[in-house]
Design a protein around this motif. Structure first.
Motif, short mmCIF file in Angstrom:
data_model
loop_
_atom_site.label_atom_id
_atom_site.label_comp_id
_atom_site.label_asym_id
_atom_site.label_seq_id
_atom_site.Cartn_x
_atom_site.Cartn_y
_atom_site.Cartn_z
N ASP A 37 0.99 -1.13 0.05
CA ASP A 37 -0.12 -0.04 -0.04
C ASP A 37 0.89 1.20 0.22
OD1 ASP A 37 -1.71 2.22 0.47
OD2 ASP A 37 -3.04 1.05 1.87
N TYR A 38 1.12 1.85 -1.13
CA TYR A 38 1.97 2.72 -1.24
C TYR A 38 1.58 4.17 -0.84
CZ TYR A 38 5.05 -0.30 -3.48
OH TYR A 38 5.94 -1.29 -3.65
N GLY A 39 0.07 4.36 -0.75
CA GLY A 39 -0.31 5.42 0.24
C GLY A 39 0.02 5.69 1.63
N VAL A 40 -0.14 4.63 2.04
CA VAL A 40 0.42 4.43 3.42
C VAL A 40 2.08 4.63 3.68
CG1 VAL A 40 0.49 2.53 5.42
CG2 VAL A 40 -1.66 3.00 4.28
N LEU A 41 2.51 3.65 2.66
CA LEU A 41 3.94 3.95 2.74
C LEU A 41 4.53 5.58 2.85
CD1 LEU A 41 5.13 0.70 0.82
CD2 LEU A 41 5.49 1.29 3.46
N ILE A 42 3.84 6.24 1.77
CA ILE A 42 4.46 7.56 1.54
C ILE A 42 4.13 8.19 2.74
CG2 ILE A 42 3.75 9.52 -0.01
CD1 ILE A 42 3.65 7.46 -2.28
N ALA A 43 2.79 8.18 3.13
CA ALA A 43 2.45 8.90 4.31
C ALA A 43 3.28 8.82 5.61
CB ALA A 43 1.12 8.60 4.52
N ALA A 44 3.92 7.75 5.50
CA ALA A 44 4.68 7.28 6.70
C ALA A 44 6.25 7.82 6.51
CB ALA A 44 4.76 5.73 7.01
N GLY A 45 6.35 8.23 5.27
CA GLY A 45 7.91 8.83 4.87
C GLY A 45 8.62 7.80 4.70
N ARG A 46 8.38 6.61 4.18
CA ARG A 46 9.10 5.40 3.91
C ARG A 46 9.72 5.53 2.48
NH1 ARG A 46 10.02 5.19 8.64
NH2 ARG A 46 8.54 3.99 10.21
N VAL A 47 9.08 6.11 1.49
CA VAL A 47 9.40 5.92 0.19
C VAL A 47 10.37 7.08 -0.31
CG1 VAL A 47 8.36 5.90 -2.17
CG2 VAL A 47 7.24 4.58 -0.40
N HIS A 48 11.53 6.93 -1.06
CA HIS A 48 12.22 7.85 -1.47
C HIS A 48 12.45 7.64 -2.93
CE1 HIS A 48 13.41 8.67 2.83
NE2 HIS A 48 13.31 7.49 3.03
N VAL A 49 12.35 8.51 -3.94
CA VAL A 49 12.17 8.56 -5.30
C VAL A 49 13.43 9.39 -5.77
CG1 VAL A 49 9.80 8.07 -5.11
CG2 VAL A 49 10.61 10.75 -5.47
N THR A 50 13.77 8.87 -7.10
CA THR A 50 14.76 9.94 -7.85
C THR A 50 13.94 10.95 -8.42
OG1 THR A 50 14.17 8.42 -9.68
CG2 THR A 50 16.08 7.91 -8.23
N ASP A 51 14.62 11.91 -8.89
CA ASP A 51 14.09 13.13 -9.59
C ASP A 51 14.79 13.36 -10.99
OD1 ASP A 51 12.15 15.06 -10.05
OD2 ASP A 51 13.11 16.52 -8.74
N PRO A 52 14.22 13.02 -11.97
CA PRO A 52 12.73 12.58 -12.51
C PRO A 52 12.63 11.35 -11.68
CG PRO A 52 14.04 12.38 -14.33
CD PRO A 52 14.99 12.95 -13.42
N LEU A 53 11.25 10.86 -11.51
CA LEU A 53 10.84 9.65 -10.85
C LEU A 53 11.09 8.35 -11.76
CD1 LEU A 53 7.73 9.68 -8.50
CD2 LEU A 53 8.71 7.50 -9.51
N ASP A 54 12.12 7.95 -11.76
CA ASP A 54 12.44 6.76 -12.56
C ASP A 54 13.05 5.51 -11.53
OD1 ASP A 54 15.06 7.60 -12.18
OD2 ASP A 54 15.50 8.01 -14.27
N GLY A 55 13.02 5.72 -10.30
CA GLY A 55 13.60 4.83 -9.33
C GLY A 55 12.94 5.19 -8.07
N LEU A 56 12.79 4.22 -6.88
CA LEU A 56 12.51 4.45 -5.74
C LEU A 56 12.98 3.29 -4.88
CD1 LEU A 56 10.12 2.35 -4.66
CD2 LEU A 56 8.75 3.54 -6.51
N VAL A 57 13.07 3.70 -3.57
CA VAL A 57 13.42 2.61 -2.43
C VAL A 57 12.81 2.99 -1.45
CG1 VAL A 57 15.27 4.29 -1.65
CG2 VAL A 57 15.55 1.75 -1.20
N VAL A 58 12.34 1.75 -0.86
CA VAL A 58 11.35 1.97 0.32
C VAL A 58 12.21 1.42 1.63
CG1 VAL A 58 9.11 1.16 1.51
CG2 VAL A 58 9.48 1.34 -0.93
N LEU A 59 12.22 2.46 2.52
CA LEU A 59 13.32 2.11 3.98
C LEU A 59 12.28 2.00 5.07
CD1 LEU A 59 16.06 4.48 2.81
CD2 LEU A 59 16.06 2.13 2.31
N VAL A 60 12.78 1.03 5.70
CA VAL A 60 12.06 0.92 7.23
C VAL A 60 12.83 0.73 8.43
CG1 VAL A 60 10.27 -0.34 8.40
CG2 VAL A 60 10.26 -0.15 5.92
N PRO A 61 13.29 1.82 9.13
CA PRO A 61 14.14 1.44 10.16
C PRO A 61 13.64 0.44 11.24
CG PRO A 61 13.53 3.96 9.84
CD PRO A 61 12.66 3.16 9.07
N GLU A 62 14.48 -0.25 11.54
CA GLU A 62 14.02 -1.42 12.49
C GLU A 62 15.04 -1.45 13.65
OE1 GLU A 62 12.29 -4.77 9.59
OE2 GLU A 62 14.54 -4.88 10.17
#
Length: 144
Positions: A37-62
């Motif tokens: 659910d990328y809406g939830v992940l974006i809202a949580a600040g977990r999704v980082h994107v390149t600019d322009p948006l041709d790549g992304l990484v989802v990071l979760v601190p544990e």
């Protein structure tokens, strides 16, 4: 690199779909990143994107580690170093957060991804079944 915002949702979902669609036949089902659910992940600040948006990484601190939950690159940009830059960013974030290691998992059938991660210093730490899929668990210790 920037943190994704709500306005990026459609582009993020399309990027993930396009990046993982070729793997559906290989894996025999939709890869896990296609189910997130990328809406939830974006809202949580977990999704980082390149600019322009041709790549992304989802990071979760544990506890003691940064989970690289997803790395996705648009098909037309694959093989051009975007994934490596995303993983380098993940390392920078782990250091910024004071975390000594990164971990990730990938489908056992995604041999090219496993080879990329190994070339970047990740080591296989085990295997695990995740939602009917066989995952290879990997970890990278960071040097100071």
């Amino acid at each position: 690199m920037r943190q994704a915002v709500a306005a990026d949702l459609a582009a993020v979902e399309k990027l993930v779909h396009d990046a993982y669609e070729p793997w559906v036949e290989v894996v025999g089902m939709r890869p896990l990143p296609m189910e997130a659910d990328y809406g939830v992940l974006i809202a949580a600040g977990r999704v980082h994107v390149t600019d322009p948006l041709d790549g992304l990484v989802v990071l979760v601190p544990e506890d003691g580690v940064l989970l690289v939950e997803n790395v996705a690159v648009s098909p037309e940009r694959q093989g051009r170093g975007v994934g490596r830059r995303l993983l380098a960013f993940a390392e920078e974030e782990a250091r910024r957060l004071g975390l000594p290691a990164l971990r990730l998992y990938t489908n056992a059938k995604m041999a090219s991804n496993i080879a990329l991660y190994e070339s970047l210093g990740y080591v296989v730490t085990g295997r695990q079944g995740i939602e009917g899929r066989s995952a290879v668990l990997m970890r990278k210790e960071l040097t100071r």
